[in-house]
Design a protein around this motif. Structure first.
Motif, PDB file in Angstrom:
ATOM      1  N   HIS A  84      -2.160  -0.144   1.951  1.00  0.00           N
ATOM      2  CA  HIS A  84      -1.030  -1.061   1.878  1.00  0.00           C
ATOM      3  C   HIS A  84      -1.161  -2.286   2.805  1.00  0.00           C
ATOM      4  CE1 HIS A  84       3.347  -0.784   0.712  1.00  0.00           C
ATOM      5  NE2 HIS A  84       3.346  -1.833   1.521  1.00  0.00           N
ATOM      6  N   ASP A  85      -1.273  -2.015   4.098  1.00  0.00           N
ATOM      7  CA  ASP A  85      -1.276  -3.117   5.058  1.00  0.00           C
ATOM      8  C   ASP A  85      -2.517  -3.978   4.907  1.00  0.00           C
ATOM      9  OD1 ASP A  85       1.106  -2.096   6.024  1.00  0.00           O
ATOM     10  OD2 ASP A  85       0.074  -0.819   7.484  1.00  0.00           O
ATOM     11  N   ARG A  86      -3.648  -3.322   4.649  1.00  0.00           N
ATOM     12  CA  ARG A  86      -4.881  -4.087   4.493  1.00  0.00           C
ATOM     13  C   ARG A  86      -4.832  -4.921   3.218  1.00  0.00           C
ATOM     14  NH1 ARG A  86      -9.475  -0.734   3.752  1.00  0.00           N
ATOM     15  NH2 ARG A  86     -10.737  -2.582   4.021  1.00  0.00           N
ATOM     16  N   PHE A  87      -4.179  -4.424   2.174  1.00  0.00           N
ATOM     17  CA  PHE A  87      -4.105  -5.177   0.920  1.00  0.00           C
ATOM     18  C   PHE A  87      -3.097  -6.327   1.010  1.00  0.00           C
ATOM     19  CE2 PHE A  87      -6.484  -1.687  -0.942  1.00  0.00           C
ATOM     20  CZ  PHE A  87      -7.200  -2.309  -1.951  1.00  0.00           C
ATOM     21  N   GLY A  88      -2.236  -6.288   2.005  1.00  0.00           N
ATOM     22  CA  GLY A  88      -1.290  -7.388   2.200  1.00  0.00           C
ATOM     23  C   GLY A  88      -0.177  -7.411   1.167  1.00  0.00           C
ATOM     24  N   LYS A  89      -0.162  -6.434   0.282  1.00  0.00           N
ATOM     25  CA  LYS A  89       0.856  -6.348  -0.776  1.00  0.00           C
ATOM     26  C   LYS A  89       1.166  -4.869  -0.970  1.00  0.00           C
ATOM     27  CE  LYS A  89       0.908 -10.629  -2.159  1.00  0.00           C
ATOM     28  NZ  LYS A  89      -0.202 -11.246  -2.866  1.00  0.00           N
ATOM     29  N   PRO A  90       2.355  -4.531  -1.469  1.00  0.00           N
ATOM     30  CA  PRO A  90       2.625  -3.114  -1.758  1.00  0.00           C
ATOM     31  C   PRO A  90       1.643  -2.577  -2.799  1.00  0.00           C
ATOM     32  CG  PRO A  90       4.641  -4.424  -1.854  1.00  0.00           C
ATOM     33  CD  PRO A  90       3.500  -5.401  -1.751  1.00  0.00           C
ATOM     34  N   VAL A  91       1.206  -1.338  -2.581  1.00  0.00           N
ATOM     35  CA  VAL A  91       0.296  -0.677  -3.512  1.00  0.00           C
ATOM     36  C   VAL A  91       0.987   0.593  -4.012  1.00  0.00           C
ATOM     37  CG1 VAL A  91      -1.977   0.374  -3.836  1.00  0.00           C
ATOM     38  CG2 VAL A  91      -1.707  -1.510  -2.204  1.00  0.00           C
ATOM     39  N   LEU A  92       1.236   0.651  -5.303  1.00  0.00           N
ATOM     40  CA  LEU A  92       1.925   1.804  -5.886  1.00  0.00           C
ATOM     41  C   LEU A  92       0.902   2.789  -6.431  1.00  0.00           C
ATOM     42  CD1 LEU A  92       4.904   2.705  -6.568  1.00  0.00           C
ATOM     43  CD2 LEU A  92       4.407   1.943  -8.894  1.00  0.00           C
ATOM     44  N   GLY A  93       1.054   4.054  -6.064  1.00  0.00           N
ATOM     45  CA  GLY A  93       0.134   5.086  -6.551  1.00  0.00           C
ATOM     46  C   GLY A  93       0.475   5.518  -7.968  1.00  0.00           C
ATOM     47  N   MET A  94      -0.529   6.102  -8.644  1.00  0.00           N
ATOM     48  CA  MET A  94      -0.338   6.613 -10.009  1.00  0.00           C
ATOM     49  C   MET A  94       0.794   7.635 -10.082  1.00  0.00           C
ATOM     50  SD  MET A  94      -4.262   7.337 -11.192  1.00  0.00           S
ATOM     51  CE  MET A  94      -4.171   7.767 -12.933  1.00  0.00           C
ATOM     52  N   ASP A  95       0.946   8.404  -8.999  1.00  0.00           N
ATOM     53  CA  ASP A  95       1.943   9.482  -9.003  1.00  0.00           C
ATOM     54  C   ASP A  95       3.368   8.956  -9.134  1.00  0.00           C
ATOM     55  OD1 ASP A  95       1.368   8.323  -6.474  1.00  0.00           O
ATOM     56  OD2 ASP A  95       2.439   9.929  -5.449  1.00  0.00           O
ATOM     57  N   LEU A  96       3.583   7.682  -8.800  1.00  0.00           N
ATOM     58  CA  LEU A  96       4.945   7.140  -8.880  1.00  0.00           C
ATOM     59  C   LEU A  96       5.156   6.229 -10.088  1.00  0.00           C
ATOM     60  CD1 LEU A  96       5.771   6.446  -5.109  1.00  0.00           C
ATOM     61  CD2 LEU A  96       6.439   8.388  -6.536  1.00  0.00           C
ATOM     62  N   VAL A  97       4.147   6.105 -10.921  1.00  0.00           N
ATOM     63  CA  VAL A  97       4.264   5.202 -12.076  1.00  0.00           C
ATOM     64  C   VAL A  97       5.296   5.736 -13.077  1.00  0.00           C
ATOM     65  CG1 VAL A  97       3.024   4.296 -14.096  1.00  0.00           C
ATOM     66  CG2 VAL A  97       2.006   4.124 -11.825  1.00  0.00           C
ATOM     67  N   GLY A  98       5.326   7.067 -13.249  1.00  0.00           N
ATOM     68  CA  GLY A  98       6.328   7.666 -14.137  1.00  0.00           C
ATOM     69  C   GLY A  98       7.737   7.338 -13.674  1.00  0.00           C
ATOM     70  N   GLU A  99       7.931   7.445 -12.370  1.00  0.00           N
ATOM     71  CA  GLU A  99       9.247   7.142 -11.813  1.00  0.00           C
ATOM     72  C   GLU A  99       9.597   5.660 -11.953  1.00  0.00           C
ATOM     73  OE1 GLU A  99      11.585   8.070  -7.638  1.00  0.00           O
ATOM     74  OE2 GLU A  99       9.787   9.220  -8.137  1.00  0.00           O
ATOM     75  N   LEU A 100       8.563   4.823 -11.809  1.00  0.00           N
ATOM     76  CA  LEU A 100       8.776   3.386 -12.011  1.00  0.00           C
ATOM     77  C   LEU A 100       9.317   3.122 -13.417  1.00  0.00           C
ATOM     78  CD1 LEU A 100       8.416   0.332 -11.329  1.00  0.00           C
ATOM     79  CD2 LEU A 100       6.027   0.553 -12.055  1.00  0.00           C
ATOM     80  N   PHE A 101       8.700   3.760 -14.400  1.00  0.00           N
ATOM     81  CA  PHE A 101       9.137   3.544 -15.782  1.00  0.00           C
ATOM     82  C   PHE A 101      10.559   4.076 -16.004  1.00  0.00           C
ATOM     83  CE2 PHE A 101       4.420   3.609 -17.081  1.00  0.00           C
ATOM     84  CZ  PHE A 101       4.341   2.238 -16.904  1.00  0.00           C
ATOM     85  N   GLU A 102      10.865   5.230 -15.418  1.00  0.00           N
ATOM     86  CA  GLU A 102      12.232   5.773 -15.537  1.00  0.00           C
ATOM     87  C   GLU A 102      13.247   4.786 -14.987  1.00  0.00           C
ATOM     88  OE1 GLU A 102      12.583   9.641 -13.649  1.00  0.00           O
ATOM     89  OE2 GLU A 102      10.802  10.336 -14.771  1.00  0.00           O
TER      90      GLU A 102
END
Lengths: 310, 310
Positions: A284-302
């Motif tokens: 996250h911090d090294r990428f300078g942007k939020p990084v969402l894991g695959m495990d939360l993609v289902g919840e994102l869609f919900e």
């Protein structure tokens, strides 16, 4: 180990690269032609198949990890573990730690380097009347083995503590929920135990924040790694399609090594969705942007569904 | 540019990655499925063929460089140049510079981003009675075009000066001998000229030092890159065989990206011989060890031969 006239490509994780030249010399003395992969290697998922293909290797020998990639490969791969002994004095420290804390039952696991002593340690603990449970993770090679990408769902609850034998906190913090019992990392070199429940909590909070950011994001970049054990093309394509249906702008970024440096030169990205190594999300911090894991993609869609106009 | 239903992989050098999302969106609007390579890209030699193969791309579009890889590829590759205008004011500065210095003849060259204005600039100089020569390098796409891996053997001597139009000193310092005339890099943004003869001299001295170190070295690592335009397997294998005949211990290191970071974890290496991008040798300091270029390997063998017992 090999005798014959093979072209062999050796691969070592970073911590073992210092021994690489000795292994190469030995295999060469046996009559083989030897190359060493000079790419970074982060795990058993990270096989140097591209390099093997380019140099037309007959075989890859991958050191320091248990077998991981189960699908049929177009090249022979030999996984060779690399064990590092825990000294008797440090094993005593572990026993004292468990005794002094008054734990009557523990969930125990260890990283691959220490699995050769795992059953002995279990036996020593059981002699102290400590009940030891160790289950097999869905990615692990055997019960008690802990990978850095395991989500800890095989950790037993209903014990007094979870203890991981590992050099560094990386592996144990992969756990995807904070257990109700204390979680310790026991360092196999200095015998010190570190309680990591708060570290796990903080990490999971950061992952939730990435979810919130993804909900609000205008443009989402989906990260795809070509590393053989991380390649999730269909998941990435489906995620892109679904995100588009919610009106998100999306872009698919593909690389073997997804480094913050090369990804950082793109502009206009609000959030990354990571379909590669689950631990990238912790960078996250090294990428300078939020990084969402695959495990939360289902919840994102919900959540996006719930917000969509009916 | 594309209309149809292709799976296209876009590749941009670092400086152009900031525009990548716009290009992807445009090609997607035309009905294509678009991926962007998130690996670092250092030149036209550095085609993302591995990534293309993994995602089964129908085509690579490589931005910012002229066509380079001439051998038949198993995937369609379109090279799309990316031009950056030099302002009329800065062109005037170049003309004044040549006039003020009193140069009556120059050898002129420019990096790919400025080649669309090259002939106009030549014409403007010729109107001032300056003789302008520009030859084609052995790796270049057209006369006057300068790549960062050109050795400068196409630079014309017998002129008053050699002038390279380039953002930064990288490209012009590739030259493999110090010309007898002044060599200037003319910055196309601020119009400033920098004399680089001393920089070239220093760089060449460092390369000679690597040769001396290789003669003394006990263990030499030969670097092989799998980047399509840099892959020199036979040269590496032959070099290893020959070095062994002189009693050197050798090891072949292979990677797509040969970074000082991953190579730095190996131990027992005295000197690197680089068969990949010739400019790696200039990263000497970052590699922490002398790096000998392919161009000096012949001389290394001559010197080792001369020293060998008869």
């Amino acid at each position: 180990m090999e005798s014959g006239n093979m072209r062999i490509l050796l691969q070592f994780p970073e911590g073992l690269k210092r021994y690489a030249l000795d292994y190469a010399a030995k295999l060469e003395a046996d009559g083989n032609e030897v190359f060493i992969s000079a790419s970074p290697c982060y795990g058993a998922c990270d096989l140097c198949l591209d390099e093997a293909r380019h140099i037309r290797a007959d075989k890859i020998i991958h050191y320091g990890h248990y077998p991981f990639i189960k699908k049929v490969l177009d090249i022979e791969v030999e996984y060779v573990p690399f064990y590092i002994d825990i000294s008797p004095a440090v094993i005593e420290k572990l026993l004292s730690f468990v005794k002094d804390k008054g734990f009557r039952s523990i969930s125990l696991n260890a990283t691959v380097q220490h699995m050769h002593q795992f059953k002995d340690i279990v036996k020593r603990l059981e002699e102290l009347q400590v009940k030891v449970v160790y289950k097999e993770g869905h990615l692990a090679a055997e019960p008690g083995h802990l990978l850095g990408c395991e989500d800890g769902s095989h950790f037993q609850e209903g014990v007094d503590a979870i203890i991981t034998i590992a050099d560094g906190l990386f592996h144990a913090t992969a756990i995807s929920k904070v257990p109700s019992v204390p979680v310790y990392v026991f360092n196999p070199y200095d015998g010190k135990a570190t309680l990591i429940n708060d570290i796990i909590k903080k990490r999971l909070r950061k992952r939730r924040a990435a979810l919130a950011a993804a909900i609000e994001a205008e443009t989402i970049a989906i990260l795809v790694s070509t590393k053989p054990g991380q390649f999730s093309l269909s998941f990435a394509l489906n995620t892109k399609k679904k995100l588009a249906s919610f009106g998100k702008k999306t872009v698919l970024l593909v690389a073997n090594e997804l480094s913050p440096e090369s990804v950082g030169n793109f502009q206009g990205i609000d959030v990354f969705i990571n379909t590669a190594c689950p631990r990238l999300a912790d960078d996250h911090d090294r990428f300078g942007k939020p990084v969402l894991g695959m495990d939360l993609v289902g919840e994102l869609f919900e959540q996006l569904s719930a917000m969509a106009p009916k």
